[in-house]
Design a protein around this motif. Structure first.
Motif, short mmCIF file in Angstrom:
data_model
loop_
_atom_site.label_atom_id
_atom_site.label_comp_id
_atom_site.label_asym_id
_atom_site.label_seq_id
_atom_site.Cartn_x
_atom_site.Cartn_y
_atom_site.Cartn_z
N LEU A 92 -0.56 7.15 -6.20
CA LEU A 92 -0.99 8.54 -6.01
C LEU A 92 -0.12 9.23 -4.96
O LEU A 92 0.20 10.42 -5.08
N LEU A 125 -4.96 3.48 -10.99
CA LEU A 125 -3.90 4.10 -10.19
C LEU A 125 -4.05 3.67 -8.74
O LEU A 125 -5.07 3.93 -8.11
N PRO A 162 -11.77 1.79 -8.86
CA PRO A 162 -12.44 2.08 -7.60
C PRO A 162 -13.90 1.64 -7.65
O PRO A 162 -14.51 1.67 -8.72
N ALA A 173 -3.41 3.46 -4.65
CA ALA A 173 -3.26 4.48 -3.60
C ALA A 173 -1.78 4.82 -3.41
O ALA A 173 -1.44 5.98 -3.17
N GLY A 206 -7.15 6.18 -4.68
CA GLY A 206 -6.59 5.19 -5.61
C GLY A 206 -7.11 3.81 -5.30
O GLY A 206 -7.77 3.57 -4.28
N VAL A 207 -6.77 2.88 -6.19
CA VAL A 207 -7.25 1.51 -6.02
C VAL A 207 -6.28 0.71 -5.16
O VAL A 207 -5.18 1.16 -4.87
N THR A 208 -6.72 -0.47 -4.76
CA THR A 208 -5.94 -1.23 -3.78
C THR A 208 -4.94 -2.17 -4.43
O THR A 208 -4.12 -2.77 -3.74
#
Lengths: 418, 264
Positions: free
Chosen positions: A18, A13, B51, A15, B43-45
């Motif tokens: 989210l 997910l 992560p 950033a 969250g991830v990039t």
């Protein structure tokens, strides 16, 4: 005492995704348009708005203010399991994203959440779990040997060793709905288009794994993308044609993402290619079809990548075609129900959605319900058959056919196959 | 400092009181936004990533990821220029208009009323602050008079939107049944803040519609607390409460629309 850990994590997910959960204003447009929510008898959990709300609550329980101050609140396994069922009850058709007033890219959120849960050992749904195993072993999801990919090719079809244009057939057309592959190849031959194919070197495009949240399993999605791209590069082709909307979408959107680089060739759907030839006056029709035809936009060709006009242009140019539109078309099209792994995982739901779409077609009094995707064709055919069994008026007369097959017929070609 | 009261010295809400409330509101808002940015930044990039082990949510990571998505090319074949998105999708709220003209009218009146009143309150505050240090060609009282009509107009615009929103939630079955506390709190708070603004102003100016029957000495007595009440709930609910409620969409929705290039 060990610090309490959140019940969910944020794998897959982004950033931005989210943040998108918090941008939902709960206007309810997605609920009005969602095909699986409607076909399920309005099961609340399937509504996109509800899924956004629940995952936002999961995030707040795990990473929100209260979690920061007092530690995360546990989310039960049953809640996550129920959420898994609901998030897989989506065809990833994308209508919720189209109508979303907040511009949320919902489809990619569902796919990310699916992958997130699969990584946690929750999901996928039913038979969907077979996709990575089968593709890993056979390079296709149909348990077929590599040489079986060539069985559909009739003796008269000429496929060059090397050519500027490559036809990427796709597992479904080459192994199941071979009529589609035969029609495409014969049409290209008839039009004098020299093309090559990958043959045994063609692998699954990876769409089934990506849509169902399993691209990471044995790195399957990246591996198949890499193999196919390398194999295409080796042929020297600069244009790759697709008659399968699923493969087309995977190549255009998913392959560059999986590989982290742009593709060294152009990705073109066969209807775009044909429309271009028609505009240049390079197609000489042979036969008049004399039918009323309506067109169902495949989600993966339409909403996902924006190809709406080319299929209509092609159909509109076939002699004797009276083109009629259904009520919901183009970006507001109603899904056929087959996508997102729903056909494999929840066939009854897929059939329910298909019946509704076929009813849209019946309302136009068209003779033929056409599409440009083998999955749509199969599910719409199932929907038609089901309505026929229920004695729905007109269902017995409705023919479901792919555009390329209709083009082949109008070019006077014989189309054989399943 | 006459901020927000506009009455005699004896009836003023003191500058100190308002500054304290403002400061508290800002602290609560900033804390909540940091938590939200960290939550988003957990969250991830990028696509299909995980992560890093042991990494915590980071506001910087969120902002970098968001900016990367705003500026990268879309593979989906759609994407509009940023200026068009800012003007048509964010300010004009074209996506809502396409779906429902009534809901667009409701939301746009709330948005336009709310933002303009917020801006005018900010201007009034700025004039009163500036006046303390620099001699202006007009007094704060004169400036307040200038703002009186626009305040009324945009107050009513806001009220119309809020009343439509409440009516929809009360009288349209599908909307009512789908409403949860998350929705009701937002619209309830906007309603209370709007009405309290009209009442505070009505008591102070003697407006017969909004003075709730108060005049003379009674009005003189109740005007300051009414103004204080309106000011405090405005600051707490309209600033401090943003990160903890559905108000967060004021920030998140424009960011989402920009990140997705205007949406599909």
């Amino acid at each position: 005492m060990a610090k309490k850990q959140p019940s969910i994590d944020t794998k897959n997910l982004t950033a931005v995704q989210l943040m998108e959960l918090d941008s939902c204003t709960r206007c309810g447009e997605c609920v009005k348009w969602c095909p699986t929510y409607a076909a399920s008898g309005q099961k609340p959990g399937l509504a996109p708005r509800d899924k956004i709300l629940r995952w936002r609550e999961f995030m707040n329980k795990s990473y929100g203010v209260k979690a920061k101050l007092f530690g995360p609140t546990e989310i039960s396994g049953a809640e996550l399991e129920e959420f898994k069922d609901d998030v897989h009850g989506c065809t990833t058709c994308g209508i919720c994203a189209t109508v979303c007033e907040s511009g949320i890219n919902t489809v990619e959120i569902w796919e990310s959440i699916r992958a997130n849960l699969v990584k946690k050992g929750i999901g996928p749904y039913g038979k969907q779990s077979m996709f990575p195993k089968l593709v890993n072993q056979y390079n296709n999801p149909y348990l077929a040997a590599p040489e079986d990919r060539l069985k559909w090719i009739p003796d008269d079809v000429k496929i060059a060793e090397k050519a500027n244009i490559l036809y990427f057939g796709g597992c479904t057309a080459e192994l199941r709905q071979t009529k589609l592959a035969v029609a495409t190849a014969r049409v290209l031959n008839k039009l004098g288009i020299e093309f090559t194919m990958l043959g045994e070197e063609e692998w699954c495009c990876g769409s089934a794994m990506i849509r169902t949240g399993q691209p990471h399993i044995e790195d399957i999605a990246r591996r198949v993308a890499e193999h196919n791209v390398d194999a295409i590069k080796a042929t020297g082709a600069t244009k790759v044609l697709y008659a399968c909307a699923g493969c087309f979408r995977a190549s255009k959107v998913d392959w560059p993402r999986q590989l982290g680089e742009e593709l060294p060739f152009e990705v073109i759907h066969i209807t775009e290619f044909l429309a271009d030839l028609i505009k240049k006056g390079q197609i000489k029709w042979v036969k008049s079809l004399d039918k009323a035809i309506t067109y169902h936009d495949p989600c993966h060709l339409g909403r996902h990548v924006g190809v709406y006009d080319a299929p209509r242009y092609v159909l509109g140019n076939i002699p004797g075609v009276k083109f009629v539109e259904m009520d919901r078309v183009k970006e507001f099209q109603r899904c056929c129900g087959a996508g997102g792994g729903v056909k494999a995982g929840i066939p009854d739901l897929a059939l329910g959605v298909a019946e509704t779409r076929v009813e849209d077609a019946l309302a136009t009094h068209a003779d033929i319900l056409s599409s440009a995707c083998p999955f749509c064709k199969r599910n719409l055919q199932d929907g038609t058959d089901s309505l026929n069994k229920k004695n729905t008026a007109g269902a017995d007369k409705l023919e479901v056919e792919d555009i390329i097959v209709l083009v082949a017929e109008a070019l006077g070609l014989e189309v054989i196959g399943d | 400092m006459a901020y927000f009261s506009g009455l005699s010295d004896a009836l003023r809400i003191t500058f100190v009181q308002m500054m304290i409330v403002s400061f508290i509101a800002m602290v609560i808002f900033v804390y909540g936004m940091i938590i939200n940015l960290q939550k988003w930044g957990a969250g991830v990039t990028g696509y299909a990533l995980e992560p890093e082990v042991g990494s915590k949510g980071s506001a910087i990571r969120f902002l970098k990821t968001w900016w990367k998505q705003v500026t990268e090319e879309s593979h989906h074949g759609h994407g509009k220029p940023i200026l068009e998105i800012l003007v048509l999708d964010i300010l004009f709220q074209r996506r809502i208009l396409k779906r429902s003209p009534v809901r667009w009218f409701m939301h746009f009146t709330i948005f336009a009323g709310w933002m303009t009143l917020f801006a005018m309150s900010g201007m009034m505050f700025a004039v009163e602050m500036t006046e303390r240090f620099i001699e202006l060609p007009f007094t704060a009282a004169q400036f307040r008079e200038v703002l009186q009509i626009p305040n009324d107009i945009f107050g009513y615009i806001l009220l119309v939107g809020v009343l439509i929103a409440i009516a929809r939630r009360l009288f349209i079955k599908e909307v009512r049944e789908a409403s949860i506390m998350y929705d009701w709190i937002l619209i309830g708070v906007v309603f209370i803040v709007t009405v309290s603004g009209f009442v505070a102003d009505g008591i102070r100016t003697g407006d017969i519609v909004w003075n709730i029957g108060m005049s003379g000495d009674t009005a003189m007595a109740y005007a300051p607390p009414a103004a204080l009440f309106h000011s405090v709930i405005s600051l707490l609910f309209c600033i401090a409460f943003i990160p903890y409620s559905k108000y967060i969409h004021i920030i998140a929705t424009p960011l989402a629309i920009l990140a997705n290039k205007g949406g599909e």
